[in-house]
Design an enzyme around this catalytic site. Structure first.
Site, PDB file in Angstrom:
ATOM      1  N   TRP A   1      41.844  24.816  54.687  1.00 22.74           N
ATOM      2  CA  TRP A   1      42.653  26.013  54.917  1.00 22.74           C
ATOM      3  C   TRP A   1      43.261  26.465  53.607  1.00 22.74           C
ATOM      4  CZ3 TRP A   1      48.070  26.713  54.408  1.00 22.74           C
ATOM      5  CH2 TRP A   1      48.502  28.007  54.802  1.00 22.74           C
TER       6      TRP A   1
ATOM      7  N   ASP B   1      58.177  28.242  51.189  1.00 22.98           N
ATOM      8  CA  ASP B   1      58.536  26.906  51.669  1.00 22.98           C
ATOM      9  C   ASP B   1      59.143  26.035  50.566  1.00 22.98           C
ATOM     10  OD1 ASP B   1      55.566  27.390  51.267  1.00 22.98           O
ATOM     11  OD2 ASP B   1      55.620  25.219  51.018  1.00 22.98           O
TER      12      ASP B   1
ATOM     13  N   ASN C   1      56.322  21.208  53.439  1.00 24.68           N
ATOM     14  CA  ASN C   1      56.032  22.087  54.570  1.00 24.68           C
ATOM     15  C   ASN C   1      55.208  21.377  55.657  1.00 24.68           C
ATOM     16  OD1 ASN C   1      56.115  24.485  55.931  1.00 24.68           O
ATOM     17  ND2 ASN C   1      54.749  25.604  54.541  1.00 24.68           N
TER      18      ASN C   1
ATOM     19  N   HIS D   1      42.678  29.456  47.811  1.00 20.92           N
ATOM     20  CA  HIS D   1      43.272  28.505  48.756  1.00 20.92           C
ATOM     21  C   HIS D   1      42.285  27.429  49.207  1.00 20.92           C
ATOM     22  CE1 HIS D   1      46.515  27.461  51.717  1.00 20.92           C
ATOM     23  NE2 HIS D   1      47.241  27.915  50.711  1.00 20.92           N
TER      24      HIS D   1
ATOM     25  N   ARG E   1      49.744  24.426  38.217  1.00 22.49           N
ATOM     26  CA  ARG E   1      50.677  25.018  39.195  1.00 22.49           C
ATOM     27  C   ARG E   1      51.671  24.043  39.811  1.00 22.49           C
ATOM     28  NH1 ARG E   1      51.214  29.082  41.529  1.00 22.49           N
ATOM     29  NH2 ARG E   1      50.662  28.575  43.665  1.00 22.49           N
TER      30      ARG E   1
ATOM     31  N   HIS F   1      53.447  38.436  45.919  1.00 23.10           N
ATOM     32  CA  HIS F   1      52.321  38.165  46.818  1.00 23.10           C
ATOM     33  C   HIS F   1      52.097  39.406  47.691  1.00 23.10           C
ATOM     34  CE1 HIS F   1      49.907  35.487  49.502  1.00 23.10           C
ATOM     35  NE2 HIS F   1      50.406  36.241  50.472  1.00 23.10           N
TER      36      HIS F   1
ATOM     37  N   TYR G   1      44.335  32.907  55.335  1.00 20.57           N
ATOM     38  CA  TYR G   1      45.467  32.539  54.488  1.00 20.57           C
ATOM     39  C   TYR G   1      45.942  33.752  53.684  1.00 20.57           C
ATOM     40  CZ  TYR G   1      48.018  31.645  50.327  1.00 20.57           C
ATOM     41  OH  TYR G   1      48.965  31.761  49.351  1.00 20.57           O
TER      42      TYR G   1
ATOM     43  N   GLU H   1      55.362  31.892  40.225  1.00 25.07           N
ATOM     44  CA  GLU H   1      55.190  32.562  41.520  1.00 25.07           C
ATOM     45  C   GLU H   1      56.559  32.864  42.127  1.00 25.07           C
ATOM     46  OE1 GLU H   1      52.934  30.376  44.441  1.00 25.07           O
ATOM     47  OE2 GLU H   1      53.284  31.888  45.993  1.00 25.07           O
TER      48      GLU H   1
ATOM     49  N   ARG I   1      49.726  39.170  42.969  1.00 27.11           N
ATOM     50  CA  ARG I   1      48.612  38.452  43.597  1.00 27.11           C
ATOM     51  C   ARG I   1      48.210  39.226  44.840  1.00 27.11           C
ATOM     52  NH1 ARG I   1      49.565  32.302  45.208  1.00 27.11           N
ATOM     53  NH2 ARG I   1      50.657  33.226  46.963  1.00 27.11           N
TER      54      ARG I   1
ATOM     55  N   GLU J   1      49.154  23.295  43.043  1.00 27.12           N
ATOM     56  CA  GLU J   1      50.363  23.383  43.865  1.00 27.12           C
ATOM     57  C   GLU J   1      50.513  22.185  44.795  1.00 27.12           C
ATOM     58  OE1 GLU J   1      49.486  27.197  45.739  1.00 27.12           O
ATOM     59  OE2 GLU J   1      49.234  26.173  47.653  1.00 27.12           O
TER      60      GLU J   1
ATOM     61  N   ASP K   1      44.407  34.029  45.229  1.00 25.94           N
ATOM     62  CA  ASP K   1      44.448  32.637  45.685  1.00 25.94           C
ATOM     63  C   ASP K   1      43.269  32.381  46.623  1.00 25.94           C
ATOM     64  OD1 ASP K   1      45.130  30.115  46.480  1.00 25.94           O
ATOM     65  OD2 ASP K   1      47.158  30.613  47.169  1.00 25.94           O
TER      66      ASP K   1
ATOM     67  N   GLU L   1      43.014  31.150  41.784  1.00 28.95           N
ATOM     68  CA  GLU L   1      43.819  29.955  42.102  1.00 28.95           C
ATOM     69  C   GLU L   1      43.130  29.065  43.139  1.00 28.95           C
ATOM     70  OE1 GLU L   1      47.730  31.243  43.176  1.00 28.95           O
ATOM     71  OE2 GLU L   1      48.032  29.571  44.561  1.00 28.95           O
TER      72      GLU L   1
HETATM   73  O1  LIG Z   1      51.939  30.324  47.461  1.00 32.77           O
HETATM   74  C1  LIG Z   1      50.849  29.798  47.358  1.00 32.77           C
HETATM   75  O2  LIG Z   1      50.155  29.855  46.345  1.00 32.77           O
HETATM   76  C2  LIG Z   1      50.308  29.050  48.497  1.00 32.77           C
HETATM   77  O3  LIG Z   1      49.171  28.659  48.432  1.00 32.77           O
HETATM   78  C3  LIG Z   1      51.222  28.828  49.638  1.00 32.77           C
HETATM   79  C4  LIG Z   1      50.917  27.561  50.406  1.00 32.77           C
HETATM   80  O4  LIG Z   1      49.977  27.836  51.409  1.00 32.77           O
HETATM   81  C5  LIG Z   1      52.165  27.046  51.028  1.00 32.77           C
HETATM   82  O5  LIG Z   1      53.116  26.795  50.032  1.00 32.77           O
HETATM   83  C6  LIG Z   1      51.906  25.795  51.838  1.00 32.77           C
HETATM   84  O6  LIG Z   1      53.085  25.223  52.262  1.00 32.77           O
HETATM   85 MG   LIG Z   2      48.339  28.837  46.411  1.00 36.28          MG
END
Ligand SMILES: O=C(O)C(=O)C[C@H](O)[C@H](O)CO
Ligand SMILES: [Mg+2]
Length: 403
Positions: free
Chosen positions: A403, A316, A37, A212, A283, A122, A159, A339, A147, A262, A210, A236
């Site tokens: 972020w 993505d 992404n 993030h 993840r 989500h 986010y 997920e 989530r 991730e 999450d 997460e």
């Molecule tokens: O789906 C998630 O857990 C994410 O954190 C999504 C991410 O921000 C996303 O895949 C970034 O490309």
């Molecule tokens: Mg995530």
């Protein structure tokens, strides 16, 4: 069976996807996801300019040797671009091998370990009450795990909260948009969110959240502790994980289960986290972690320490990645959860797939291969559009944050 041709297909049916298609002299073809992404074209170039010339003429059955050739042979190891490119080759070759055998991919991995794949959705909303409504909507749609992400009072954009609620897409502009961040506001708000969700939803569903990457380890420890009464399935990406030891501090302060990985692209990114039992769920997924071949190794290492899988599955990651991940999930003995952020109808039309959703579970289907194809004519109608993920700045002084 010789590889005769391979090419990269870049398309944007609502968002960008990079797909590798490999062709063989026996007429079998396979596809793999290579989407990274916000950096899509770098992987497209890595594949077209540097990987594809090395593939032509090789035996498509030699998946392990080709994996090692691309990993060790580049001299420059690891990294998201390299590993996403290797993943695409690996996924396409597993697809071909399974088609040649006339079997769904999970059969080649060792067969089914379960009847289906539990997924989480989500749910997101602009404030607590809106998020609660969305959580209830997911529960009504049959999800067993949800989530929850909510807007935070006093912060403009955060986010996980999108324009629409069903299809969340963070890559929202052709140059990075800027979000503001306040740890204090977020930490005050988030336990209230889960208190309210449990009040309205009850205790029969798994809840996830999450972070993030936006907290420091000690702040994450505090949030984990504050969330303990609501019995989360996981918290997460509590803090950035370049320093794997950071998770030790979080662990010392909370029994809320921890998930991370991730953005990992190799087994080396999670080795210490797993071996030191600093996490509960890993993840990493097919596209960013070197394909099925590498992901299997990560899962096997994790199984020694009772760490379970929880593959990333945001929008993505293309349906090709989702299809391959579902075969992996159906087999992997130490499966945790998958997920599942739904793709838009435009994306689903470009990538016809055999997987189906029912009652909170995904099923990969039984067609030979991973069960996902690409409609190239349709894909050609959606040209690439530059799109970036946002950046975060601290609200009080503009310092660039995670972020
Ligand atoms: O789906 C998630 O857990 C994410 O954190 C999504 C991410 O921000 C996303 O895949 C970034 O490309
Ligand atoms: Mg995530």
């Amino acid at each position: 069976m010789k590889i005769t041709n391979a090419r990269v297909i870049v398309c944007s049916p609502g968002r960008n996807f990079v797909t590798l298609k490999i062709e063989t002299d026996e007429g079998l073809t396979g596809i793999g996801d290579a989407t990274l992404n916000g950096r899509e074209l770098s992987v497209a170039s890595y594949l077209t300019d540097h990987v594809i010339p090395c593939l032509i003429g090789r035996d498509a059955h030699q998946i392990e040797d080709i994996w090692q050739f691309l990993y060790k042979g580049a001299y420059w190891r690891r990294g998201p671009v390299t590993m996403s490119a290797i993943a695409a080759v690996d996924t396409a070759l597993w697809d071909i091998k399974a088609k040649a055998a006339g079997l769904p991919l999970y059969q080649l991995l060792g067969g089914k370990s379960r009847t289906g794949v539990m997924v989480y959705g989500h749910a997101n909303g602009s404030d607590i009450e809106h998020t609660v409504d969305e959580v209830l909507r997911y529960a009504d749609a049959g999800y067993k795990a949800i989530r929850a992400q909510s807007g935070v009072p006093g912060l403009d954009k955060v986010y996980g909260v999108g324009k629409g609620t069903l299809f969340y897409e963070p890559a929202d502009a052709d140059l990075p948009s800027e979000h503001d961040w306040s740890t204090e506001k977020y930490l005050r708000h988030t336990p209230k969110l889960f208190e309210r969700i449990r009040e309205k939803l009850g205790w029969d569903h798994h809840l996830l959240h999450d972070v993030h990457h936006r907290l420091t380890p000690i702040e994450a420890g505090r949030l984990g502790k504050d969330l303990e009464p609501y019995r989360l399935f996981w918290m997460e990406d509590a803090t950035p994980a370049e320093n794997q030891d950071a998770f030790r501090l979080i662990r010392q302060h909370t029994t809320t289960p921890l998930a991370v990985g991730e953005i990992f692209n190799s087994i080396w990114d999670c080795k210490g986290l797993i071996e030191n039992q600093l996490i509960d769920y890993i993840r990493a997924t097919v596209v960013h972690a070197g394909g099925i071949t590498q992901l299997r190794r990560i899962a096997d290492l994790a199984s020694l320490y009772q760490v379970r899988t929880g593959c990333h599955g945001a929008t993505d990651l293309s349906p090709v990645c989702m299809g391959a991940a579902l075969h992996f999930d159906l087999w992997v003995p130490n499966f945790g959860i998958q997920e599942y952020m739904r793709h838009t109808p435009e994306t689903d039309a470009v990538f016809p797939h055999a997987y189906t959703f029912q009652d909170g579970m995904l099923y990969p289907g039984d067609v030979p291969g991973h069960g996902v194809e690409i409609d190239e004519e349709l894909a050609a109608r959606y040209p690439y559009q530059r799109a970036y993920l946002p950046v975060n700045r601290l609200q009080h002084d503009g310092t660039l944050w995670n972020w």
